[in-house]
Design a protein around this motif. Structure first.
Motif, PDB file in Angstrom:
ATOM      1  N   UNK A  34      15.300  10.793  34.039  1.00  0.00           N
ATOM      2  CA  UNK A  34      14.547  10.233  32.913  1.00  0.00           C
ATOM      3  C   UNK A  34      13.094  10.653  32.997  1.00  0.00           C
ATOM      4  N   UNK A  35      12.423  10.583  31.858  1.00  0.00           N
ATOM      5  CA  UNK A  35      10.983  10.803  31.764  1.00  0.00           C
ATOM      6  C   UNK A  35      10.396   9.592  31.054  1.00  0.00           C
ATOM      7  N   UNK A  36       9.391   8.981  31.671  1.00  0.00           N
ATOM      8  CA  UNK A  36       8.807   7.791  31.061  1.00  0.00           C
ATOM      9  C   UNK A  36       9.716   6.588  31.236  1.00  0.00           C
ATOM     10  N   UNK A  37       9.352   5.505  30.571  1.00  0.00           N
ATOM     11  CA  UNK A  37      10.123   4.267  30.682  1.00  0.00           C
ATOM     12  C   UNK A  37       9.785   3.359  29.511  1.00  0.00           C
ATOM     13  N   UNK A  38      10.789   2.688  28.998  1.00  0.00           N
ATOM     14  CA  UNK A  38      10.574   1.626  28.020  1.00  0.00           C
ATOM     15  C   UNK A  38      11.613   0.549  28.270  1.00  0.00           C
TER      16      UNK A  38
END
Length: 259
Positions: A34-38
């Motif tokens: 993954x890239x980033x996070x939410x």
């Protein structure tokens, strides 16, 4: 109202997956990059990790950047303990998404999103399983798929057509959307647009599959209709997607054993 309870069906599938894992000589491994996070993707990742824990499959999450994700995928392609690879979407920009999905080795593309993946895309597979589990007959039914994204709408419409079903492909910009939905027996929505479908847009006895996560794509007035068959949200498509993903992983493990 009849509910298409994805949690109940997924629990049955999970029991079957436990038995399959126990029968394997080598335990498969799932890698998620993954890239980033939410908040939404973090919840979905947690559901995958719980499912893996429950059936005895290790799930490893790799937090990458746009500059490192391709290298990570290429490394995982070569790692023997990694049976399946998932690219957690969305990625930005779209060109990066195309490159990363294409980089996943087809034999490990258990999400079914790469151009050469031999696996059915997980969410469409989950939707068809859920309809079958509740004996929803698709033959000679009017089916509309709203939303034509790579995750749900496009592959699902393709799978339905390959099975001999007639499908109308719609999106949020389709002229006369309400009229086309009103004529449908089965409505599957995967647009990410909250409250897109209202009660007035649904014929009597319609079957509605709501893929919205975490916010429903159905307006609140829909749930008051007692004649409808609906997926709960949460608890409909989401749990089934996780089960379908791990089913693809176990298929990949069996294929790897034979080679």
């Amino acid at each position: 109202m009849k509910l298409l309870d994805g949690r109940e069906v997924a629990e049955y599938l999970q029991q079957r997956h436990v038995r399959v894992v126990r029968s394997l000589k080598d335990v498969p491994g799932l890698a998620i990059v993954r890239v980033g996070a939410d908040a939404a993707t973090t919840r979905y990742l947690a559901a995958k990790q719980r499912y893996g824990d429950d059936i005895g499959v290790p799930v490893t999450v790799y937090q990458e950047t746009a500059a490192t994700i391709l290298e990570r995928v290429q490394t995982l392609n070569e790692q023997h303990p990694t049976t399946g690879i998932i690219v957690q979407l969305p990625l930005e920009p779209e060109t990066l998404t195309d490159k990363v999905l294409a980089a996943v080795a087809p034999s490990k593309d258990v999400d079914g999103l790469g151009p050469d993946s031999p696996f059915d895309a997980a969410t469409p597979k989950a939707i068809l399983w859920l309809l079958a589990a509740y004996n929803i007959d698709l033959k000679d039914k009017s089916i509309v798929v709203i939303g034509q994204g790579r995750l749900i709408g496009r592959p699902l419409a393709d799978m339905l057509e390959v099975s001999g079903n007639s499908v109308v492909r719609l999106d949020i910009d389709t002229p006369n959307l309400a009229a086309q939905v009103l004529s449908a027996d089965i409505i599957i929505i995967g647009t990410g647009q909250p409250g897109l479908i209202t009660s007035a847009m649904l014929k009597d006895g319609a079957v509605v599959v709501d893929c919205g996560s975490p916010i429903s794509e159905l307006a609140q007035d829909v749930t008051a209709r007692k004649d409808l068959t609906l997926t709960p949200n949460p608890g409909g498509v989401g749990p089934m997607t996780v089960a379908a993903l791990f089913d693809n992983l176990l298929i990949a493990a069996e294929q790897a054993r034979r080679t």
